[in-house]
Write an enzyme that holds these catalytic residues in place. Sequence first.
Site, PDB file in Angstrom:
ATOM      1  CE  LYS A 192      -1.799   2.414   3.347  1.00 47.08           C
ATOM      2  NZ  LYS A 192      -1.606   3.764   2.786  1.00 47.08           N
ATOM      3  N   GLY A 244       7.719   4.335   7.865  1.00 45.80           N
ATOM      4  CA  GLY A 244       6.874   5.481   8.176  1.00 45.80           C
ATOM      5  C   GLY A 244       7.242   6.046   9.521  1.00 45.80           C
ATOM      6  CB  SER A 245       5.432   8.307  11.754  1.00 44.50           C
ATOM      7  OG  SER A 245       4.233   7.564  11.880  1.00 44.50           O
ATOM      8  CB  THR A 246       8.753   6.654  15.656  1.00 43.39           C
ATOM      9  OG1 THR A 246      10.000   6.732  14.943  1.00 43.39           O
ATOM     10  CG2 THR A 246       8.978   5.877  16.940  1.00 43.39           C
ATOM     11  CB  VAL A 248       2.221   4.617  12.017  1.00 43.89           C
ATOM     12  CG1 VAL A 248       1.576   3.415  11.332  1.00 43.89           C
ATOM     13  CG2 VAL A 248       1.302   5.827  11.935  1.00 43.89           C
ATOM     14  N   GLY A 249       4.659   3.080  13.568  1.00 40.15           N
ATOM     15  CA  GLY A 249       5.488   1.885  13.771  1.00 40.15           C
ATOM     16  C   GLY A 249       5.181   1.222  15.096  1.00 40.15           C
ATOM     17  CD  GLU A 266      14.372   0.018   7.336  1.00 36.40           C
ATOM     18  OE1 GLU A 266      15.055   0.943   7.818  1.00 36.40           O
ATOM     19  OE2 GLU A 266      14.825  -1.100   7.056  1.00 36.40           O
ATOM     20  CB  CYS A 300      13.626   8.471   7.284  1.00 29.41           C
ATOM     21  SG  CYS A 300      14.438   7.630   5.937  1.00 29.41           S
ATOM     22  CD  GLU A 397      11.345  11.928  11.477  1.00 29.79           C
ATOM     23  OE1 GLU A 397      10.293  11.352  11.802  1.00 29.79           O
ATOM     24  OE2 GLU A 397      12.179  11.413  10.717  1.00 29.79           O
TER      25      GLU A 397
HETATM   26  P1  NAD Z   1       2.985   7.532   8.580  1.00 29.50           P
HETATM   27  O1  NAD Z   1       3.524   6.607   9.570  1.00 29.50           O
HETATM   28  O2  NAD Z   1       1.896   8.444   8.978  1.00 29.50           O
HETATM   29  O3  NAD Z   1       2.440   6.749   7.322  1.00 29.50           O
HETATM   30  C1  NAD Z   1       3.184   5.775   6.681  1.00 29.50           C
HETATM   31  C2  NAD Z   1       2.241   4.778   6.041  1.00 29.50           C
HETATM   32  O4  NAD Z   1       1.523   4.078   7.044  1.00 29.50           O
HETATM   33  C3  NAD Z   1       1.201   5.385   5.124  1.00 29.50           C
HETATM   34  O5  NAD Z   1       1.048   4.539   4.012  1.00 29.50           O
HETATM   35  C4  NAD Z   1      -0.059   5.360   5.986  1.00 29.50           C
HETATM   36  O6  NAD Z   1      -1.242   5.279   5.219  1.00 29.50           O
HETATM   37  C5  NAD Z   1       0.133   4.108   6.779  1.00 29.50           C
HETATM   38  N1  NAD Z   1      -0.565   4.052   8.049  1.00 29.50           N
HETATM   39  C6  NAD Z   1      -1.011   5.081   8.836  1.00 29.50           C
HETATM   40  N2  NAD Z   1      -1.586   4.597   9.951  1.00 29.50           N
HETATM   41  C7  NAD Z   1      -1.514   3.257   9.888  1.00 29.50           C
HETATM   42  C8  NAD Z   1      -1.912   2.201  10.756  1.00 29.50           C
HETATM   43  N3  NAD Z   1      -2.516   2.439  11.914  1.00 29.50           N
HETATM   44  N4  NAD Z   1      -1.656   0.925  10.384  1.00 29.50           N
HETATM   45  C9  NAD Z   1      -1.032   0.657   9.232  1.00 29.50           C
HETATM   46  N5  NAD Z   1      -0.633   1.608   8.377  1.00 29.50           N
HETATM   47  C10 NAD Z   1      -0.867   2.897   8.693  1.00 29.50           C
HETATM   48  O7  NAD Z   1       4.249   8.293   8.065  1.00 29.50           O
HETATM   49  P2  NAD Z   1       4.308   9.376   6.938  1.00 29.50           P
HETATM   50  O8  NAD Z   1       3.819  10.642   7.496  1.00 29.50           O
HETATM   51  O9  NAD Z   1       3.678   8.889   5.725  1.00 29.50           O
HETATM   52  O10 NAD Z   1       5.905   9.410   6.666  1.00 29.50           O
HETATM   53  C11 NAD Z   1       6.774  10.143   7.443  1.00 29.50           C
HETATM   54  C12 NAD Z   1       7.546   9.267   8.392  1.00 29.50           C
HETATM   55  O11 NAD Z   1       8.167   8.164   7.749  1.00 29.50           O
HETATM   56  C13 NAD Z   1       8.682  10.007   9.044  1.00 29.50           C
HETATM   57  O12 NAD Z   1       8.635   9.819  10.445  1.00 29.50           O
HETATM   58  C14 NAD Z   1       9.940   9.373   8.478  1.00 29.50           C
HETATM   59  O13 NAD Z   1      11.034   9.441   9.306  1.00 29.50           O
HETATM   60  C15 NAD Z   1       9.510   8.005   8.190  1.00 29.50           C
HETATM   61  N6  NAD Z   1      10.322   7.405   7.129  1.00 29.50           N
HETATM   62  C16 NAD Z   1      11.284   6.476   7.441  1.00 29.50           C
HETATM   63  C17 NAD Z   1      12.071   5.913   6.454  1.00 29.50           C
HETATM   64  C18 NAD Z   1      13.114   4.898   6.774  1.00 29.50           C
HETATM   65  O14 NAD Z   1      13.598   4.243   5.888  1.00 29.50           O
HETATM   66  N7  NAD Z   1      13.482   4.698   8.016  1.00 29.50           N
HETATM   67  C19 NAD Z   1      11.888   6.280   5.118  1.00 29.50           C
HETATM   68  C20 NAD Z   1      10.901   7.228   4.822  1.00 29.50           C
HETATM   69  C21 NAD Z   1      10.128   7.767   5.839  1.00 29.50           C
END
Ligand code: NAD
Length: 817
Positions: A192, A244-246, A248-249, A266, A300, A397
């Site tokens: 996704k 994605g974000s910490t 949501v991680g 990640e 990131c 961040e």
């Molecule tokens: P986000 O965590 O909000 O979203 C990332 C993805 O997760 C999106 O596709 C979103 O639709 C999905 N998502 C949201 N809530 C969810 C849930 N409850 N369950 C499953 N999936 C869900 O992050 P963002 O705002 O899209 O991206 C920014 C963040 O990503 C920053 O914190 C950045 O540091 C991190 N990032 C990390 C890396 C890396 O390789 N470490 C690379 C790029 C971005």
Amino acid sequence: MAVKEILESLDWGPAPESDKFAREWLDQHGPSFGMYINGQWVTPESGDNFESFNPATGELLGTISQAGDSEVNSAVAAARAALPGWSSSPGHVRARYLYAIARQVQKHHRLLAVIETLDNGKPIRETRDADVPLVARHFYHHAGWAQLFDETFPGYGPVGVCGQVIPWNFPLLMLAWKIAPALAAGNTVVLKPAEFTSISALVFAEICNSVGLPPGVVNIVTGDGKTGALITEHDDIDKVAFTGSTEVGRIIRKATAGSGKALTLELGGKSPFIVFEDADIDSAIEGLVNAIWFNQGQVCCAGSRLLVQESIAERFHEKLRSRMAKLRIGNPMNKAIDMGAIVDESQRKTIEDLCKLGCDEGGEMWQPSTELPDKGCFFPPTLFTNVSPSSTIVQEEVFGPVLVSLTFRNHKEAISLANNTRYGLAGSVWSQDIDTALEVARSIRAGAIWVNCTNQFDANAGFGGYRESGFGREGGREGMHAYMRPLSNGTKTEKMESRGEQKSATKSSSSNATESVDRTAKMYIGGKQKRPDGGYTMDVTGPSGTVGQVGRGNRKDIRDAVEAASGATKWATTNAHTRSQILYYIAENLEQRSAEFAARISAMTGSTTAQAESEVADAVSEWFRWAAWADKYDGAVHETTMHGLVLALNEPLGVVGVTCPDERPLFGFTRLVAPLLAMGNSVIAVPSESNPLAATDLYQVLETSDLPAGVLNIVTGIHSEFVPALAAHDGVDSMWVGVGDVDEVQIASVSNMKRVWKVNMDASGDEYLRQSTHVKNIWLPHGINHATKHRPMGSANSARPSTNVSRGPSTNGCRRS
Ligand code: NAD
Ligand code: MN
């Protein structure tokens, strides 16, 4: 304008990229976009959708389908159905598909670059020169791993069906990082993209279709976080990979805990960019421009925390401000632009709010007077000074074009400031002195360190974090391992069961103990025997009654053990020869007391003398085995597209908590503890609950073997009373679960995202070593003819000789010279 005037002002005229072909593609496939499931384009039954915009103009690009239950179910079912065929197809066949995808990405690279820029707002210069070439490189590289799979990874197979969720900042590149290794190892995927930037993933789906990829191998579903959760929580998914974000991680780490799903995360970062007084200042300034203003800082691994040596700070800030004033901000389709749009108004608002908070907390904010476009979603390059290490803007961040600056006096202070973060994704070190550069590079706790360069990426160098930046690597050999499992490892439903005899320690504090109190085996914490904090002991019983007593540990004992282990991290940098000598010495000392240990084991477990003796002999041999490995688990020098060396170091995880199995208690203890020690970790070992005495007796062996205090700590008692506290402790970097409920450990350790390994006692040595370490990549560009001195502006990274377009992102600097 006359030529003379142009030369005087050196103004850039606009150099717009054409969007003609991208428009045609959008018109053909839109304005409502479907999803790609089982090789078909489908739209959701519910008819749900949402809009996607070009953030630089506000223009609507189309409506994107919002996948619900039924679409996610059919995508997962399609991936499941495709798995047997795909995973059993020869590596060569998978290689041909990945190769074909790479070719198609190259053939359509302008279309992909333009679509990406329109949807995300990042400069066309970046999508064209960094994102898309890196995507092609990733598929080519992984075509190679598919080809070599059987000969390189014997005994391993795919994990299964992978659910993959990615962010919006590098939409297509993150897709490549997820899909290429998964397919190379024989997995099938449901991916996704992020809701702001779904379109390039749909172009990619079309590419998969055009190369005849079997239906169901790659499924692209679109939607927001709700759809993401449907994927990550789906019962029939074997592995979740998330970037994605910490925040949501953490949700995903919690949701998958106890599900048996494999997981890689990640996450975010707050990476230090460290400039020493002996650095090539002009290059460092250009490097910094790249580090924090590439992709508007929505990176990131952005170098968002400048640490500059006090002696040059003022001069450096001055140069930086004048450089910031020259950054060009505007329509990202203009090829001459340095900074494009922020992905969405919501993100721009987040950045603005954090800056406001930074000012409220006393930080000094500086922005150049550069005019921003009057429409669209833009934010100026921003510098914060006069901040303290604990300021929110320094710790959190921002994920935007905002740099914070702190100063340091000496390299020790630089290292401690650099590591003063919960994250550990990357770092950049600038110094012309090789001692300083390497010492600092090795001391930063992060997965990628760039020396005199920044933002270098390559498919053959793993990328990923330490600590709250997540775990797992993407790229190279270590990235492949994130999509494989040992074939002997059983299935995800298999639960680790205690195979020991069904007996448990009597939980009462004893009035009828057969041994006197002072013969109670104590715990071993910080190199000393310790009575349990709670003051309770418990009996250890064998088939013929009470064998002895051990302390009944509690949370306080765990806290003491973690403190001792955290204070013993010198072990990590003790040279490998010395570590191996100490482990050999433990083996020798244990062997001398074989009879005593064998007697203990028989008394506790009821095994025959012969069985117990052979267990001790096996434990001795196990200490020898890991002593031997201590100086042999080498890192690598990666072949990448950068001119220079990329050193992959296997680094210890830090402090590791271990629960040891009941069966063959001394042997089990050794098999888990010894590899961790060999690799330089400090350990808190929790011996078998029912058979702890063999481990506690070890203190005598340890005391005579030169193992530094705190490197190995032993806490006994009733696991359920303190193992959750061990798992939850922020000072513990990782957990190995050799006995007990792995789910419980995973749930308890959600808050700081520990890597948790459900121990497989029969795993290969290689698996144990990999689980004891993580990889740090140190990038060391070099080249006499391309020395860092006197480079033209804008060339901090790009002055390297290049034979390949996909060397990594170039800088935001101007290319006037
Ligand atoms: P986000 O965590 O909000 O979203 C990332 C993805 O997760 C999106 O596709 C979103 O639709 C999905 N998502 C949201 N809530 C969810 C849930 N409850 N369950 C499953 N999936 C869900 O992050 P963002 O705002 O899209 O991206 C920014 C963040 O990503 C920053 O914190 C950045 O540091 C991190 N990032 C990390 C890396 C890396 O390789 N470490 C690379 C790029 C971005
Ligand atoms: Mn968009």
